[in-house]
Design a protein around this motif. Structure first.
Motif, PDB file in Angstrom:
ATOM      1  N   HIS A 279      34.004  19.084  27.917  1.00 13.76           N
ATOM      2  CA  HIS A 279      34.998  18.021  28.095  1.00 13.76           C
ATOM      3  C   HIS A 279      35.564  17.539  26.759  1.00 13.76           C
ATOM      4  CE1 HIS A 279      31.330  15.842  27.068  1.00 13.76           C
ATOM      5  NE2 HIS A 279      32.093  14.821  26.727  1.00 13.76           N
ATOM      6  N   ASP A 280      34.857  17.827  25.669  1.00 15.07           N
ATOM      7  CA  ASP A 280      35.272  17.419  24.324  1.00 15.07           C
ATOM      8  C   ASP A 280      35.344  18.683  23.470  1.00 15.07           C
ATOM      9  OD1 ASP A 280      35.511  16.513  21.713  1.00 15.07           O
ATOM     10  OD2 ASP A 280      34.130  14.831  21.978  1.00 15.07           O
ATOM     11  N   HIS A 281      36.542  19.218  23.301  1.00 13.13           N
ATOM     12  CA  HIS A 281      36.651  20.526  22.640  1.00 13.13           C
ATOM     13  C   HIS A 281      36.216  20.475  21.183  1.00 13.13           C
ATOM     14  CE1 HIS A 281      37.828  24.687  22.667  1.00 13.13           C
ATOM     15  NE2 HIS A 281      38.487  24.506  21.532  1.00 13.13           N
ATOM     16  N   GLN A 282      36.452  19.360  20.511  1.00 11.78           N
ATOM     17  CA  GLN A 282      36.002  19.252  19.129  1.00 11.78           C
ATOM     18  C   GLN A 282      34.478  19.343  19.052  1.00 11.78           C
ATOM     19  OE1 GLN A 282      38.766  17.126  15.955  1.00 11.78           O
ATOM     20  NE2 GLN A 282      37.811  15.643  17.297  1.00 11.78           N
ATOM     21  N   LEU A 283      33.798  18.609  19.910  1.00 13.35           N
ATOM     22  CA  LEU A 283      32.333  18.648  19.932  1.00 13.35           C
ATOM     23  C   LEU A 283      31.847  20.047  20.290  1.00 13.35           C
ATOM     24  CD1 LEU A 283      29.536  17.332  19.826  1.00 13.35           C
ATOM     25  CD2 LEU A 283      29.890  16.578  22.203  1.00 13.35           C
ATOM     26  N   PHE A 284      32.504  20.675  21.245  1.00 10.35           N
ATOM     27  CA  PHE A 284      32.152  22.035  21.647  1.00 10.35           C
ATOM     28  C   PHE A 284      32.229  22.982  20.454  1.00 10.35           C
ATOM     29  CE2 PHE A 284      33.535  26.167  23.549  1.00 10.35           C
ATOM     30  CZ  PHE A 284      32.373  26.453  24.259  1.00 10.35           C
ATOM     31  N   CYS A 285      33.293  22.861  19.660  1.00 11.79           N
ATOM     32  CA  CYS A 285      33.461  23.735  18.499  1.00 11.79           C
ATOM     33  C   CYS A 285      32.481  23.400  17.377  1.00 11.79           C
ATOM     34  CB  CYS A 285      34.894  23.649  17.985  1.00 11.79           C
ATOM     35  SG  CYS A 285      36.093  24.459  19.086  1.00 11.79           S
ATOM     36  N   VAL A 286      32.119  22.137  17.258  1.00  9.00           N
ATOM     37  CA  VAL A 286      31.097  21.748  16.278  1.00  9.00           C
ATOM     38  C   VAL A 286      29.787  22.460  16.593  1.00  9.00           C
ATOM     39  CG1 VAL A 286      29.593  19.835  15.566  1.00  9.00           C
ATOM     40  CG2 VAL A 286      32.065  19.514  15.631  1.00  9.00           C
ATOM     41  N   LEU A 287      29.407  22.457  17.865  1.00 13.21           N
ATOM     42  CA  LEU A 287      28.168  23.129  18.274  1.00 13.21           C
ATOM     43  C   LEU A 287      28.266  24.637  18.050  1.00 13.21           C
ATOM     44  CD1 LEU A 287      27.399  21.207  21.608  1.00 13.21           C
ATOM     45  CD2 LEU A 287      26.559  20.715  19.305  1.00 13.21           C
TER      46      LEU A 287
ATOM     47  N   LEU B 165      26.161  23.376  25.255  1.00 15.09           N
ATOM     48  CA  LEU B 165      27.539  23.864  25.195  1.00 15.09           C
ATOM     49  C   LEU B 165      28.280  23.584  26.505  1.00 15.09           C
ATOM     50  CD1 LEU B 165      26.951  27.281  23.395  1.00 15.09           C
ATOM     51  CD2 LEU B 165      28.120  25.277  22.452  1.00 15.09           C
ATOM     52  N   THR B 166      27.610  23.827  27.624  1.00  9.59           N
ATOM     53  CA  THR B 166      28.245  23.622  28.927  1.00  9.59           C
ATOM     54  C   THR B 166      28.650  22.167  29.126  1.00  9.59           C
ATOM     55  OG1 THR B 166      26.968  25.441  29.896  1.00  9.59           O
ATOM     56  CG2 THR B 166      27.930  23.846  31.414  1.00  9.59           C
ATOM     57  N   THR B 167      27.779  21.251  28.737  1.00 13.93           N
ATOM     58  CA  THR B 167      28.040  19.828  28.946  1.00 13.93           C
ATOM     59  C   THR B 167      28.985  19.236  27.901  1.00 13.93           C
ATOM     60  OG1 THR B 167      25.990  19.343  27.730  1.00 13.93           O
ATOM     61  CG2 THR B 167      25.864  19.395  30.135  1.00 13.93           C
ATOM     62  N   SER B 168      29.376  20.016  26.897  1.00 13.21           N
ATOM     63  CA  SER B 168      30.298  19.509  25.876  1.00 13.21           C
ATOM     64  C   SER B 168      31.722  20.014  26.080  1.00 13.21           C
ATOM     65  CB  SER B 168      29.816  19.910  24.474  1.00 13.21           C
ATOM     66  OG  SER B 168      29.917  21.310  24.293  1.00 13.21           O
TER      67      SER B 168
ATOM     68  N   GLU C  27      17.508  29.070  23.604  1.00  8.49           N
ATOM     69  CA  GLU C  27      18.768  29.567  24.145  1.00  8.49           C
ATOM     70  C   GLU C  27      19.179  28.823  25.414  1.00  8.49           C
ATOM     71  OE1 GLU C  27      20.680  32.239  22.453  1.00  8.49           O
ATOM     72  OE2 GLU C  27      19.312  31.175  21.110  1.00  8.49           O
ATOM     73  N   ARG C  28      18.225  28.525  26.269  1.00  9.72           N
ATOM     74  CA  ARG C  28      18.559  27.819  27.508  1.00  9.72           C
ATOM     75  C   ARG C  28      19.106  26.425  27.212  1.00  9.72           C
ATOM     76  NH1 ARG C  28      13.573  26.643  31.366  1.00  9.72           N
ATOM     77  NH2 ARG C  28      13.054  25.416  29.509  1.00  9.72           N
ATOM     78  N   ASP C  29      18.507  25.737  26.242  1.00 11.83           N
ATOM     79  CA  ASP C  29      18.967  24.402  25.892  1.00 11.83           C
ATOM     80  C   ASP C  29      20.305  24.445  25.160  1.00 11.83           C
ATOM     81  OD1 ASP C  29      16.736  23.330  27.062  1.00 11.83           O
ATOM     82  OD2 ASP C  29      15.596  23.154  25.193  1.00 11.83           O
TER      83      ASP C  29
END
Length: 311
Positions: free
Chosen positions: A140-148, A135-138, A128-130
């Motif tokens: 800047h890229d909303h597509q990548l954030f949503c992929v995760l 998620l926090t570091t992604s 969970e921590r990782d």
């Protein structure tokens, strides 16, 4: 059967002098055409083609002419992981099964091929921590954030994520959350729930029609490319995980929260319950506290007692 036989018996070319000569048909392409008729995914067809062409090149003759000894020698020569041997063997078996059904071979030469016994796989969910760091570091890229998010909170495979379109998403009647039609492996579809907080992020990608995840050139991402992007991001922040470990996290967390194993199976899109139980093999956390509590009595049980007077 008749159509395949007609195709193989009526392939001709002119020799320039007006005499027709029979041409050996491309049986691999005929097999792939059969897969297309059965709505096999493009990924499956590509993998089948790559594996069959590689084997044919190694044999130095048309694959349809391979003997049982040829295939046994090929399998023994493989210097790859057992799981890869099993995959290659499955592709070849499928080709000759099709060939035998269509009377292109009398005997299936793969009948004596051995499928390696694979070790029991253990899920490797991202902690969970990782996940939080990823998620926090992604952001800047909303597509990548949503992929995760779709991998870690909805359990989607990479290939399933690349196939998501706006029309696959149906918003809940109360506007909180949504349901998603997932185009899974083998052409199988399932419907999953998207939690309200997750949907609030996914919704931001739904301003355009078609696929939700596209590259800068406007084309939809391929599964391989999306995997590379996600892996590169995780590696860049020092995390030794892949996108698939987020799917593992989804499964194990559902079980931790008390979800029935068959509900987890449906959410993951597994055809067999045994596959789901492999993903949940590490789900021993719920029993850990009880086992630890049981063991706490050992100290008191074996504590040295004062010696008794002998009679």
């Amino acid at each position: 059967m008749t159509s395949v036989m007609n195709m193989t018996n009526n392939v001709y070319s002119s020799d320039g002098a007006g005499v027709n000569q029979t041409v050996n048909p491309d049986y691999i392409e005929l097999h792939l055409a059969n897969l297309r008729l059965h709505n096999a995914s493009l990924t499956r067809i590509k993998h089948r083609l790559d594996n069959l062409q590689r084997l044919q090149a190694k044999l130095g003759k048309p694959l349809i002419e391979a003997t049982a000894d040829d295939l046994a020698t090929w399998q023994i020569s493989l210097r790859i992981a057992p799981s890869s041997v099993a995959t290659y063997t499955a592709h070849v078996r499928a080709f000759f099964h099709w060939a035998q059904i269509n009377e292109l071979v009398r005997v299936d030469p793969t009948i004596h091929l051995v499928t390696p016994k694979l070790k029991r796989r253990m899920p490797r969910p991202i902690p969970e921590r990782d996940l939080s760091a990823a998620l926090t570091t992604s952001r800047h890229d909303h597509q990548l954030f949503c992929v995760l998010l779709l991998a870690g909170y909805c359990g989607l495979r990479c290939g399933e994520i690349t196939r998501v379109t706006r029309s696959d998403v149906r918003e809940d009647e109360n506007g909180k959350g949504a349901y998603l039609i997932v185009h899974g492996k083998g052409g199988h579809e399932r419907i999953i729930r998207i939690a309200p907080d997750i949907y609030a992020e996914i919704r931001l990608l739904m301003h355009r029609p078609g696929r939700l995840f596209i590259s800068k050139n406007g084309k939809a991402y391929t599964p391989n490319r999306l995997t590379q992007i996600a892996s590169a991001h995780l590696k860049s922040i020092g995390l030794p995980y892949t996108l698939h470990t987020l799917r593992h996290r989804f499964a194990t967390r559902l079980a931790d929260l008390g979800a029935d194993v068959r509900d987890v199976q449906a959410a993951l899109g597994h055809a067999h319950l045994s596959t789901t139980t492999l993903y949940l093999a590490s789900n021993s956390r719920r029993s850990t506290s009880s086992v630890d509590k049981l063991g706490r009595g050992l100290t008191a049980m074996v504590r040295r007692q004062p010696p008794r007077d002998r009679i």
